[in-house]
Design a protein around this motif. Structure first.
Motif, PDB file in Angstrom:
ATOM      1  N   ASN A   1     -66.591  74.783 109.223  1.00 52.83           N
ATOM      2  CA  ASN A   1     -66.245  74.917 110.970  1.00 52.83           C
ATOM      3  C   ASN A   1     -65.440  76.409 110.750  1.00 52.83           C
ATOM      4  OD1 ASN A   1     -68.098  73.540 112.268  1.00 52.83           O
ATOM      5  ND2 ASN A   1     -66.206  72.899 112.299  1.00 52.83           N
ATOM      6  N   LYS A   2     -64.810  76.648 109.945  1.00 55.74           N
ATOM      7  CA  LYS A   2     -63.932  78.453 109.847  1.00 55.74           C
ATOM      8  C   LYS A   2     -65.292  79.080 109.212  1.00 55.74           C
ATOM      9  CE  LYS A   2     -60.003  79.952 107.706  1.00 55.74           C
ATOM     10  NZ  LYS A   2     -58.716  80.322 106.546  1.00 55.74           N
ATOM     11  N   GLN A   3     -65.669  79.382 108.256  1.00 55.01           N
ATOM     12  CA  GLN A   3     -66.602  80.310 107.475  1.00 55.01           C
ATOM     13  C   GLN A   3     -67.979  80.680 109.183  1.00 55.01           C
ATOM     14  OE1 GLN A   3     -68.452  77.295 104.064  1.00 55.01           O
ATOM     15  NE2 GLN A   3     -67.478  79.352 102.808  1.00 55.01           N
ATOM     16  N   ARG A   4     -68.248  79.281 109.737  1.00 56.72           N
ATOM     17  CA  ARG A   4     -68.958  79.533 110.332  1.00 56.72           C
ATOM     18  C   ARG A   4     -67.988  80.206 111.738  1.00 56.72           C
ATOM     19  NH1 ARG A   4     -71.467  73.728 111.257  1.00 56.72           N
ATOM     20  NH2 ARG A   4     -72.737  73.759 109.119  1.00 56.72           N
ATOM     21  N   ILE A   5     -67.191  79.927 112.325  1.00 49.83           N
ATOM     22  CA  ILE A   5     -66.276  81.355 113.294  1.00 49.83           C
ATOM     23  C   ILE A   5     -66.432  82.641 113.035  1.00 49.83           C
ATOM     24  CG2 ILE A   5     -64.172  80.816 114.472  1.00 49.83           C
ATOM     25  CD1 ILE A   5     -64.119  78.172 114.640  1.00 49.83           C
ATOM     26  N   THR A   6     -65.967  82.455 110.979  1.00 47.61           N
ATOM     27  CA  THR A   6     -65.767  83.518 110.835  1.00 47.61           C
ATOM     28  C   THR A   6     -67.726  84.529 110.791  1.00 47.61           C
ATOM     29  OG1 THR A   6     -63.969  82.915 109.733  1.00 47.61           O
ATOM     30  CG2 THR A   6     -65.056  85.643 108.813  1.00 47.61           C
ATOM     31  N   ASN A   7     -68.247  84.122 110.401  1.00 47.76           N
ATOM     32  CA  ASN A   7     -69.268  84.640 110.413  1.00 47.76           C
ATOM     33  C   ASN A   7     -69.564  84.481 111.743  1.00 47.76           C
ATOM     34  OD1 ASN A   7     -69.981  84.862 107.888  1.00 47.76           O
ATOM     35  ND2 ASN A   7     -70.986  82.621 107.965  1.00 47.76           N
ATOM     36  N   VAL A   8     -69.662  84.640 113.351  1.00 42.96           N
ATOM     37  CA  VAL A   8     -69.257  84.716 114.542  1.00 42.96           C
ATOM     38  C   VAL A   8     -68.974  85.819 114.853  1.00 42.96           C
ATOM     39  CG1 VAL A   8     -69.673  83.895 116.641  1.00 42.96           C
ATOM     40  CG2 VAL A   8     -70.784  82.334 115.012  1.00 42.96           C
ATOM     41  N   GLY A   9     -67.667  85.979 114.160  1.00 47.45           N
ATOM     42  CA  GLY A   9     -66.796  86.630 114.651  1.00 47.45           C
ATOM     43  C   GLY A   9     -67.400  87.974 113.520  1.00 47.45           C
ATOM     44  N   ILE A  10     -67.495  88.214 113.015  1.00 46.50           N
ATOM     45  CA  ILE A  10     -68.460  89.516 112.051  1.00 46.50           C
ATOM     46  C   ILE A  10     -69.163  89.733 113.339  1.00 46.50           C
ATOM     47  CG2 ILE A  10     -69.070  90.382 110.071  1.00 46.50           C
ATOM     48  CD1 ILE A  10     -67.047  88.423 108.242  1.00 46.50           C
ATOM     49  N   GLY A  11     -70.141  88.550 113.454  1.00 48.35           N
ATOM     50  CA  GLY A  11     -71.594  89.418 114.080  1.00 48.35           C
ATOM     51  C   GLY A  11     -71.397  90.178 115.759  1.00 48.35           C
ATOM     52  N   LEU A  12     -70.347  89.661 116.133  1.00 49.01           N
ATOM     53  CA  LEU A  12     -69.656  90.408 117.588  1.00 49.01           C
ATOM     54  C   LEU A  12     -68.973  91.140 117.162  1.00 49.01           C
ATOM     55  CD1 LEU A  12     -68.479  86.544 118.879  1.00 49.01           C
ATOM     56  CD2 LEU A  12     -70.432  87.909 119.926  1.00 49.01           C
ATOM     57  N   ALA A  13     -68.150  91.381 116.496  1.00 46.53           N
ATOM     58  CA  ALA A  13     -67.395  92.596 116.199  1.00 46.53           C
ATOM     59  C   ALA A  13     -68.474  93.873 115.828  1.00 46.53           C
ATOM     60  CB  ALA A  13     -66.730  92.961 115.348  1.00 46.53           C
ATOM     61  N   ALA A  14     -69.751  93.296 115.345  1.00 44.37           N
ATOM     62  CA  ALA A  14     -70.488  94.717 114.875  1.00 44.37           C
ATOM     63  C   ALA A  14     -71.329  95.301 116.001  1.00 44.37           C
ATOM     64  CB  ALA A  14     -71.704  93.708 113.617  1.00 44.37           C
TER      65      ALA A  14
END
Length: 81
Positions: free
Chosen positions: A3-16
């Motif tokens: 879940n932590k990796q998914r949240i991180t990936n979503v955060g990176i996507g939103l930031a980009a």
């Protein structure tokens, strides 16, 4: 994937994505300042010249793409440390 990796990936996507939007808005303001005309919004507009529309598409596409890529690169680099 945790879940932590998914949240991180979503955060990176939103930031980009946010960086791309911000870059496009900044480019619109710059376009308006340089040309004294608003940035072309749609290709069907009678007031939009083909050369102007193509130039805007290239400039805004490259600008937004580079901004997204740069943010994603920086965040990926920080995550791998």
């Amino acid at each position: 994937m945790s879940n932590k990796q998914r949240i991180t990936n979503v955060g990176i996507g939103l930031a980009a994505a946010s960086a791309g939007i911000l870059a496009r808005k900044t480019l619109q303001k710059s376009w308006e300042k340089v040309t004294n005309d608003p940035a072309p919004k749609d290709k069907e507009s009678e007031n939009t010249d083909l050369k102007e529309a193509v130039t805007w598409a290239v400039v805004s596409g490259i600008g937004a793409g580079v901004a997204r890529m740069a943010v994603q690169y920086v965040l990926d680099k920080r995550q791998s440390k």
